[in-house]
Design a protein around this motif. Structure first.
Motif, short mmCIF file in Angstrom:
data_model
loop_
_atom_site.label_atom_id
_atom_site.label_comp_id
_atom_site.label_asym_id
_atom_site.label_seq_id
_atom_site.Cartn_x
_atom_site.Cartn_y
_atom_site.Cartn_z
N UNK A 1 3.60 5.58 -5.46
CA UNK A 1 4.19 5.84 -7.26
C UNK A 1 2.89 6.55 -7.77
N UNK A 2 1.82 6.89 -6.50
CA UNK A 2 0.62 7.75 -7.20
C UNK A 2 1.00 8.82 -6.02
N UNK A 3 1.87 9.11 -6.19
CA UNK A 3 1.75 10.96 -5.33
C UNK A 3 0.33 11.19 -3.70
N UNK A 4 0.31 9.79 -3.74
CA UNK A 4 -0.37 10.03 -2.52
C UNK A 4 0.28 9.82 -0.48
N UNK A 5 1.46 9.81 -0.96
CA UNK A 5 2.13 9.43 0.66
C UNK A 5 3.14 11.02 1.16
N UNK B 1 0.64 -1.05 0.27
CA UNK B 1 -0.04 -0.34 -0.14
C UNK B 1 0.94 1.15 -0.24
N UNK B 2 2.19 1.26 1.03
CA UNK B 2 3.34 2.47 0.84
C UNK B 2 3.41 2.89 -1.07
N UNK B 3 4.39 1.90 -1.39
CA UNK B 3 4.54 1.48 -2.72
C UNK B 3 3.14 2.10 -3.32
N UNK B 4 2.16 1.55 -3.51
CA UNK B 4 1.49 2.49 -4.14
C UNK B 4 0.96 3.97 -4.07
N UNK C 1 9.84 4.05 -3.70
CA UNK C 1 9.71 3.13 -3.09
C UNK C 1 8.88 1.84 -3.93
N UNK C 2 9.66 0.45 -3.60
CA UNK C 2 8.78 -0.24 -4.90
C UNK C 2 9.95 -1.54 -4.29
N UNK D 1 20.13 -0.73 1.35
CA UNK D 1 21.16 -0.14 1.97
C UNK D 1 21.05 1.01 1.70
N UNK D 2 19.87 1.89 0.38
CA UNK D 2 19.43 3.28 0.43
C UNK D 2 18.47 3.44 1.33
N UNK D 3 17.86 2.19 1.68
CA UNK D 3 16.56 2.26 2.31
C UNK D 3 16.89 2.08 3.94
N UNK D 4 17.60 2.07 4.42
CA UNK D 4 17.84 1.87 5.79
C UNK D 4 19.61 2.19 6.01
N UNK D 5 19.86 3.72 5.27
CA UNK D 5 21.15 3.72 5.58
C UNK D 5 22.12 3.53 6.47
N UNK D 6 23.54 3.08 6.77
CA UNK D 6 24.48 2.67 8.57
C UNK D 6 23.66 1.86 9.21
#
Length: 191
Positions: A98-102, A92-95, A113-114, A120-125
């Motif tokens: 993708x649709x500019x609602x977040x 749902x978050x990905x959708x 986000x997909x 490594x990019x989502x949780x840097x460090x």
């Protein structure tokens, strides 16, 4: 129409007939307690963004042998069912992205986000693995499909661990396979 939307919001899914059915079913199944949430999908994004709730809660019976009442805050041990809830929520978050609602900010290195998003990019460090190539290359689809290369490693964490403490030790866990080589169930990263 606004009138039909208002009418749909005023209806109660968990009305007296449904509550009677739930209580009869609980008695027949010898179920001490149950907590339900009904999420109505007919609310607009504007209404939800304004803090209006589209959730209806129902709590029935007891949650303990001491007779403590079931509440909407009662915690349940649901085991691996949490994986399905997490994956559905992430979808749902990905959708939404993708649709500019977040409105949730992504880390600076990410613009989308997909399922191809790298951990490594989502949780840097934070995202560290023993296999440095797998650490750089692992994507969301890899951990949710249990192809991270890590075996179960169930003895590597305990009830006293926090998600942060488990994550901090991922780089100490030896992989059994290469990233994406084969399915290997893992409770830690395949949550």
């Amino acid at each position: 129409s606004p009138q039909s939307q208002a009418a749909s919001r005023s209806r109660k899914t968990l009305g007296p007939d449904v509550q009677d059915f739930i209580q009869r079913t609980m008695k027949e199944a010898n179920m001490p307690g149950i907590a339900l949430a009904v999420v109505h999908s007919d609310w607009s994004d504007d209404e939800l963004m304004n803090g209006e709730s589209d959730v209806e809660f129902g709590n029935f019976g007891i949650k303990s042998e001491d007779g403590d009442a079931m509440t909407s805050d009662t915690l349940f041990t649901i085991a691996s069912c949490s994986k399905a809830f997490l994956t559905a929520g992430l979808s749902i978050l990905m959708d939404d992205f993708a649709n500019g609602r977040n409105v949730t900010a992504l880390p600076p290195a990410l613009s989308k986000l997909d399922w191809e998003t790298k951990l490594s990019a989502l949780l840097p460090g934070e995202w560290k693995l023993m296999d440095e190539w797998a650490e750089r290359a692992a994507k969301l689809k890899d951990i949710f499909s249990h192809t991270s290369g890590l075996p179960r490693h169930d003895a590597s964490y305990s009830r006293s661990d926090t998600p942060e403490s488990v994550m901090a030790r991922l780089d100490k866990l030896r992989p059994a396979f290469e990233l994406r080589e084969r399915y290997s169930y893992n409770n830690i990263v395949g949550i």
